[in-house]
Write a protein that holds these residues in place. Structure first.
Motif, PDB file in Angstrom:
ATOM      1  N   TRP A 279     -17.684  18.522   1.831  1.00 42.88           N
ATOM      2  CA  TRP A 279     -17.285  18.356   0.426  1.00 42.88           C
ATOM      3  C   TRP A 279     -16.991  16.889   0.114  1.00 42.88           C
ATOM      4  CZ3 TRP A 279     -12.621  16.474  -1.441  1.00 42.88           C
ATOM      5  CH2 TRP A 279     -12.451  16.559  -2.837  1.00 42.88           C
ATOM      6  N   LEU A 280     -16.297  16.212   1.039  1.00 46.13           N
ATOM      7  CA  LEU A 280     -15.969  14.807   0.831  1.00 46.13           C
ATOM      8  C   LEU A 280     -17.229  13.957   0.779  1.00 46.13           C
ATOM      9  CD1 LEU A 280     -13.776  12.620   0.598  1.00 46.13           C
ATOM     10  CD2 LEU A 280     -13.754  12.501   3.109  1.00 46.13           C
ATOM     11  N   GLY A 281     -18.165  14.227   1.665  1.00 43.79           N
ATOM     12  CA  GLY A 281     -19.405  13.456   1.674  1.00 43.79           C
ATOM     13  C   GLY A 281     -20.233  13.667   0.421  1.00 43.79           C
ATOM     14  N   LEU A 282     -20.321  14.909  -0.050  1.00 42.90           N
ATOM     15  CA  LEU A 282     -21.068  15.180  -1.277  1.00 42.90           C
ATOM     16  C   LEU A 282     -20.413  14.524  -2.491  1.00 42.90           C
ATOM     17  CD1 LEU A 282     -21.984  18.956  -0.775  1.00 42.90           C
ATOM     18  CD2 LEU A 282     -23.490  16.972  -0.565  1.00 42.90           C
ATOM     19  N   THR A 283     -19.089  14.484  -2.488  1.00 42.15           N
ATOM     20  CA  THR A 283     -18.385  13.805  -3.579  1.00 42.15           C
ATOM     21  C   THR A 283     -18.732  12.319  -3.612  1.00 42.15           C
ATOM     22  OG1 THR A 283     -16.547  15.382  -3.437  1.00 42.15           O
ATOM     23  CG2 THR A 283     -16.114  13.282  -4.548  1.00 42.15           C
ATOM     24  N   GLY A 284     -18.764  11.702  -2.447  1.00 40.95           N
ATOM     25  CA  GLY A 284     -19.122  10.288  -2.381  1.00 40.95           C
ATOM     26  C   GLY A 284     -20.552  10.031  -2.830  1.00 40.95           C
TER      27      GLY A 284
ATOM     28  N   PRO B 144     -19.212  25.499  15.439  1.00 41.10           N
ATOM     29  CA  PRO B 144     -18.294  24.760  14.557  1.00 41.10           C
ATOM     30  C   PRO B 144     -18.194  23.276  14.886  1.00 41.10           C
ATOM     31  CG  PRO B 144     -17.326  26.863  15.192  1.00 41.10           C
ATOM     32  CD  PRO B 144     -18.557  26.682  16.030  1.00 41.10           C
ATOM     33  N   ALA B 145     -18.285  22.914  16.185  1.00 41.69           N
ATOM     34  CA  ALA B 145     -18.260  21.490  16.548  1.00 41.69           C
ATOM     35  C   ALA B 145     -19.502  20.777  16.010  1.00 41.69           C
ATOM     36  CB  ALA B 145     -18.169  21.330  18.062  1.00 41.69           C
ATOM     37  N   LEU B 146     -20.649  21.471  16.024  1.00 46.12           N
ATOM     38  CA  LEU B 146     -21.857  20.893  15.431  1.00 46.12           C
ATOM     39  C   LEU B 146     -21.684  20.702  13.931  1.00 46.12           C
ATOM     40  CD1 LEU B 146     -24.905  22.670  17.114  1.00 46.12           C
ATOM     41  CD2 LEU B 146     -23.831  20.525  17.719  1.00 46.12           C
ATOM     42  N   TRP B 147     -21.039  21.668  13.281  1.00 43.45           N
ATOM     43  CA  TRP B 147     -20.834  21.548  11.837  1.00 43.45           C
ATOM     44  C   TRP B 147     -19.942  20.355  11.507  1.00 43.45           C
ATOM     45  CZ3 TRP B 147     -19.375  27.448  11.440  1.00 43.45           C
ATOM     46  CH2 TRP B 147     -20.505  28.200  11.741  1.00 43.45           C
ATOM     47  N   VAL B 148     -18.930  20.107  12.354  1.00 42.55           N
ATOM     48  CA  VAL B 148     -18.088  18.918  12.141  1.00 42.55           C
ATOM     49  C   VAL B 148     -18.922  17.649  12.291  1.00 42.55           C
ATOM     50  CG1 VAL B 148     -16.135  17.596  13.036  1.00 42.55           C
ATOM     51  CG2 VAL B 148     -15.954  20.079  12.806  1.00 42.55           C
ATOM     52  N   THR B 149     -19.835  17.646  13.262  1.00 47.51           N
ATOM     53  CA  THR B 149     -20.719  16.496  13.446  1.00 47.51           C
ATOM     54  C   THR B 149     -21.561  16.259  12.193  1.00 47.51           C
ATOM     55  OG1 THR B 149     -20.843  17.016  15.817  1.00 47.51           O
ATOM     56  CG2 THR B 149     -22.495  15.510  14.937  1.00 47.51           C
ATOM     57  N   VAL B 150     -22.075  17.334  11.612  1.00 50.00           N
ATOM     58  CA  VAL B 150     -22.807  17.214  10.355  1.00 50.00           C
ATOM     59  C   VAL B 150     -21.904  16.650   9.270  1.00 50.00           C
ATOM     60  CG1 VAL B 150     -23.979  18.495   8.531  1.00 50.00           C
ATOM     61  CG2 VAL B 150     -24.426  19.054  10.911  1.00 50.00           C
ATOM     62  N   GLY B 151     -20.655  17.124   9.223  1.00 48.12           N
ATOM     63  CA  GLY B 151     -19.719  16.629   8.224  1.00 48.12           C
ATOM     64  C   GLY B 151     -19.469  15.138   8.336  1.00 48.12           C
ATOM     65  N   VAL B 152     -19.324  14.644   9.561  1.00 44.73           N
ATOM     66  CA  VAL B 152     -19.125  13.205   9.757  1.00 44.73           C
ATOM     67  C   VAL B 152     -20.331  12.424   9.232  1.00 44.73           C
ATOM     68  CG1 VAL B 152     -18.875  11.402  11.508  1.00 44.73           C
ATOM     69  CG2 VAL B 152     -17.567  13.523  11.715  1.00 44.73           C
ATOM     70  N   ALA B 153     -21.536  12.919   9.535  1.00 43.03           N
ATOM     71  CA  ALA B 153     -22.749  12.239   9.059  1.00 43.03           C
ATOM     72  C   ALA B 153     -22.827  12.243   7.532  1.00 43.03           C
ATOM     73  CB  ALA B 153     -23.983  12.914   9.660  1.00 43.03           C
ATOM     74  N   VAL B 154     -22.407  13.347   6.911  1.00 43.96           N
ATOM     75  CA  VAL B 154     -22.467  13.429   5.447  1.00 43.96           C
ATOM     76  C   VAL B 154     -21.461  12.476   4.812  1.00 43.96           C
ATOM     77  CG1 VAL B 154     -22.170  14.956   3.467  1.00 43.96           C
ATOM     78  CG2 VAL B 154     -23.281  15.799   5.521  1.00 43.96           C
ATOM     79  N   VAL B 155     -20.279  12.367   5.395  1.00 44.42           N
ATOM     80  CA  VAL B 155     -19.281  11.434   4.863  1.00 44.42           C
ATOM     81  C   VAL B 155     -19.800  10.003   4.916  1.00 44.42           C
ATOM     82  CG1 VAL B 155     -17.011  10.422   5.286  1.00 44.42           C
ATOM     83  CG2 VAL B 155     -17.283  12.895   5.326  1.00 44.42           C
ATOM     84  N   LEU B 156     -20.402   9.640   6.033  1.00 42.70           N
ATOM     85  CA  LEU B 156     -20.955   8.290   6.153  1.00 42.70           C
ATOM     86  C   LEU B 156     -22.096   8.082   5.157  1.00 42.70           C
ATOM     87  CD1 LEU B 156     -20.967   7.943  10.042  1.00 42.70           C
ATOM     88  CD2 LEU B 156     -19.510   6.708   8.441  1.00 42.70           C
ATOM     89  N   PHE B 157     -22.960   9.079   5.012  1.00 39.87           N
ATOM     90  CA  PHE B 157     -24.071   8.975   4.066  1.00 39.87           C
ATOM     91  C   PHE B 157     -23.575   8.887   2.625  1.00 39.87           C
ATOM     92  CE2 PHE B 157     -26.770  11.594   1.204  1.00 39.87           C
ATOM     93  CZ  PHE B 157     -27.807  10.703   1.048  1.00 39.87           C
TER      94      PHE B 157
ATOM     95  N   LEU C 274     -13.069  24.800   9.084  1.00 39.41           N
ATOM     96  CA  LEU C 274     -12.425  24.292   7.876  1.00 39.41           C
ATOM     97  C   LEU C 274     -12.571  22.776   7.773  1.00 39.41           C
ATOM     98  CD1 LEU C 274      -9.155  26.459   7.864  1.00 39.41           C
ATOM     99  CD2 LEU C 274     -11.176  26.714   6.388  1.00 39.41           C
ATOM    100  N   THR C 275     -12.456  22.084   8.910  1.00 39.96           N
ATOM    101  CA  THR C 275     -12.642  20.632   8.918  1.00 39.96           C
ATOM    102  C   THR C 275     -14.058  20.257   8.494  1.00 39.96           C
ATOM    103  OG1 THR C 275     -11.006  20.397  10.691  1.00 39.96           O
ATOM    104  CG2 THR C 275     -12.514  18.553  10.339  1.00 39.96           C
ATOM    105  N   ALA C 276     -15.029  21.003   9.007  1.00 37.76           N
ATOM    106  CA  ALA C 276     -16.422  20.735   8.636  1.00 37.76           C
ATOM    107  C   ALA C 276     -16.633  20.947   7.139  1.00 37.76           C
ATOM    108  CB  ALA C 276     -17.357  21.642   9.436  1.00 37.76           C
ATOM    109  N   THR C 277     -16.037  22.005   6.599  1.00 35.23           N
ATOM    110  CA  THR C 277     -16.169  22.262   5.160  1.00 35.23           C
ATOM    111  C   THR C 277     -15.592  21.113   4.342  1.00 35.23           C
ATOM    112  OG1 THR C 277     -16.007  24.649   5.579  1.00 35.23           O
ATOM    113  CG2 THR C 277     -15.608  23.881   3.318  1.00 35.23           C
TER     114      THR C 277
ATOM    115  N   VAL D  90     -30.326  23.184   6.382  1.00 31.78           N
ATOM    116  CA  VAL D  90     -31.212  23.177   7.552  1.00 31.78           C
ATOM    117  C   VAL D  90     -30.483  22.589   8.758  1.00 31.78           C
ATOM    118  CG1 VAL D  90     -33.370  22.288   8.497  1.00 31.78           C
ATOM    119  CG2 VAL D  90     -33.273  23.052   6.126  1.00 31.78           C
ATOM    120  N   ALA D  91     -29.683  21.538   8.547  1.00 31.65           N
ATOM    121  CA  ALA D  91     -28.945  20.943   9.662  1.00 31.65           C
ATOM    122  C   ALA D  91     -27.924  21.926  10.233  1.00 31.65           C
ATOM    123  CB  ALA D  91     -28.246  19.665   9.199  1.00 31.65           C
ATOM    124  N   LEU D  92     -27.167  22.578   9.366  1.00 31.35           N
ATOM    125  CA  LEU D  92     -26.128  23.515   9.825  1.00 31.35           C
ATOM    126  C   LEU D  92     -26.748  24.766  10.443  1.00 31.35           C
ATOM    127  CD1 LEU D  92     -23.774  23.211   6.721  1.00 31.35           C
ATOM    128  CD2 LEU D  92     -23.328  22.282   8.994  1.00 31.35           C
ATOM    129  N   GLY D  93     -27.702  25.369   9.719  1.00 32.94           N
ATOM    130  CA  GLY D  93     -28.336  26.567  10.252  1.00 32.94           C
ATOM    131  C   GLY D  93     -29.230  26.285  11.437  1.00 32.94           C
TER     132      GLY D  93
END
Length: 553
Positions: A539-544, A459-472, A532-535, A417-420
């Motif tokens: 992945w890193l955030g979900l692993t954590g 794609p810049a928004l997706w990277v922003t989502v990725g940063v939030a997921v890593v922190l979470f 690719l960075t967002a992906t 939902v965040a990405l889409g």
């Protein structure tokens, strides 16, 4: 032998049971709220204060000569220009002080209102929704203590900002920005902040959910801004007098220095706050005045999936941001046809536009505006990406994950939902900007160009989502640090173009790598690398998240 015993004396009940003091414990709750917001509130206040000072300083550079200020008057003296700024009376003597009030007071009123609304909902409805209010009120705490404490904190925050603005602006020594006008300018912010804090004191009584209460209060802020814009841009000035934002703008700091419109704000705030206290006595703790609708006895097939549940939870925020960004884009698009006249003679902005690719004024100005729209969309994706953290801390994630639902599928629904949703709100912003821009310039080719320019920021928004997921996933207690991404993007990506920040600062933001369409040429490589960075970050955030313990209640 027998022993006589006597029961120990039970102390008489204190607080509300003894004296019926509905405000018992208010001072303690104020101190507690200030401690909880010891980082949040200073960041809000300093950001608003420093942003205003930076803008006031930039005016002396951007409009250094009388000719520059005369050009600004001509560009602002149009329905679109007045709708974006304020009443026309400021243009009669367009010095640096009147320029600051004209261009900034309405915009800052929205931000101060947002700060005040979030303070009230955080310390009232959010406390009830999580069950903490019921626990606290089982002690010697009065019924009205939570609301009184929240309003007190909002008043302190608004007054602190008012004093900082008053003394900070007066200390600049800028021509036309005097002490008397600065005091009025500062307290105009406090007055409008109190109005919207009191409005939130009413909205928190109607719904049992924090997001619903915040949404209703933010809708009132949006309505106030629209009424003000309609009144200032048209012939019917009465519409502006229906808006608290219109009231504070008509105090005319640095022009007429009228204090009496602020009394309207004070009276309105007192009436709304009193209504909030009265309404709070007509409901139970944790409930709202508006009855909950009875749902279906069985969930739909869509709601039984992680994605369907996440979409149901996010739909209000998604609809609100989508509609807001469409209107915001349309407002900017309505002045696109006047961009060349508005920016004529302002050397710094002309140079900033030239650095974007040397295209026409309309295209270059559109590329600058697109940064603002993308940053607002980034605010949505941060809120959406951090929703799993809210579900976790509220204890709602644990019963879901106790079933056969995996952690990855649960978080994945929110991330989808965040990405889409972020992509959708970008599309709506581009549509609003393109439709209004094409109409104002008479160039129909701008519509697909501006829609494409908006989508380029996905794609810049997706990277922003990725940063939030890593922190979470890895540092859940530091999840709020994800807000640094959109704030930094705005400061460097928008203001940095005018103030000539070093290029390396722009490269630190994912938004700095997006081609500045439609002024610049399309370059697919940065967008591919951002994707690719967002992906990788997701992945890193979900692993954590899979490896760490779940916060339980």
């Amino acid at each position: 032998m027998t022993t006589a015993t006597s029961a120990p004396e039970v102390p008489a009940p204190a607080g509300p049971a003894a004296g019926g003091n509905a405000l018992a414990g208010t001072r303690t709750l104020i101190r507690f709220a200030l401690r909880r917001d010891r980082i949040r509130l200073p960041v809000w206040i300093l950001a608003l204060f420093l942003g205003t000072l930076a803008t006031a300083n930039s005016f002396t550079t951007l409009y250094s000569s009388p000719e520059d200020r005369a050009n600004a008057v001509r560009s602002m003296d149009s329905p679109a220009g007045l709708a974006m700024s304020g009443p026309r009376h400021y243009l009669d003597d367009y010095g640096f002080g009147s320029m600051l009030s004209h261009q900034m007071l309405g915009f800052m009123a929205v931000l101060v209102g947002l700060m005040s609304v979030l303070i009230i909902t955080r310390h009232t409805r959010a406390e009830e929704e999580t069950g903490r209010a019921e626990l606290v009120r089982s002690t010697v705490v009065g019924r009205h203590a939570h609301l009184a404490a929240a309003l007190s904190v909002a008043v302190l925050a608004d007054l602190t900002l008012a004093l900082l603005l008053a003394f900070g602006l007066a200390g600049l020594g800028t021509e036309g920005i005097d002490t008397a006008g600065s005091l009025l300018y500062g307290f105009a912010h406090a007055a409008v902040g109190l109005v919207f804090a009191a409005v939130a004191a009413v909205t928190v009584q109607f719904t049992a959910h924090t997001r619903g209460a915040s949404g209703m209060a933010l809708a009132v802020i949006g309505l106030a801004y629209v009424l003000r814009a309609a009144g200032d841009s048209g012939a019917n000035d009465a519409l502006s007098w229906l808006s608290p934002i219109g009231w504070v703008q008509r105090s005319y700091p640095y022009v007429d220095d009228r204090w009496w419109p602020l009394l309207l704000c004070l009276v309105f705030a007192v009436v709304c706050a009193a209504a909030g206290f009265v309404l709070s006595t007509r409901r139970d703790v944790g409930a709202g005045l508006r009855p909950e609708k009875l749902g279906s006895p069985t969930a739909s097939d869509a709601l039984a999936t992680p994605l369907g549940l996440a979409l149901r939870l996010h739909r209000g925020t998604l609809i609100g941001f989508g509609a807001g960004l469409f209107l915001m884009g349309a407002m900017y698009g309505s002045i696109l046809g006047d961009a060349e006249e508005m920016l004529k003679g302002i050397d710094e902005i002309q140079e900033a536009l030239a650095r974007l690719g040397g295209a026409g004024i309309a295209e270059s100005f559109a590329s600058m505006v697109m940064v603002v729209l993308a940053v607002v969309a980034a605010v949505y994706v941060v809120m959406a990406a951090l929703r799993p953290r809210s579900e976790e801390t509220a204890g709602r994630a644990e019963p879901l994950l106790a079933t056969g639902l995996s952690r990855t599928r649960w978080v994945g629904g929110h991330l989808a939902v965040a990405l889409g949703g972020g992509t959708v709100v970008l599309l709506l912003a581009g549509l609003g900007f393109g439709i209004a821009g094409a109409a104002s310039t008479g160039d129909g080719s701008l519509l697909p160009k501006l829609v494409g320019a908006a989508l380029a920021y996905a794609p810049a928004l997706w990277v922003t989502v990725g940063v939030a997921v890593v922190l979470f996933g890895w540092f859940p207690r530091a999840s709020q640090a994800a807000w640094i991404v959109p704030v930094y993007a705005f400061v460097v990506g928008y203001l940095g173009q005018i103030l000539r920040f070093p290029g390396w600062m722009n490269n630190l933001s994912p938004f700095g790598h997006v081609p500045r369409l439609p002024a610049a040429d399309m370059n697919w490589l940065p967008l591919l690398l951002l994707s690719l960075t967002a992906t990788g970050l997701v992945w890193l955030g979900l692993t954590g998240f899979r490896r760490r313990d779940l916060e339980t209640k």
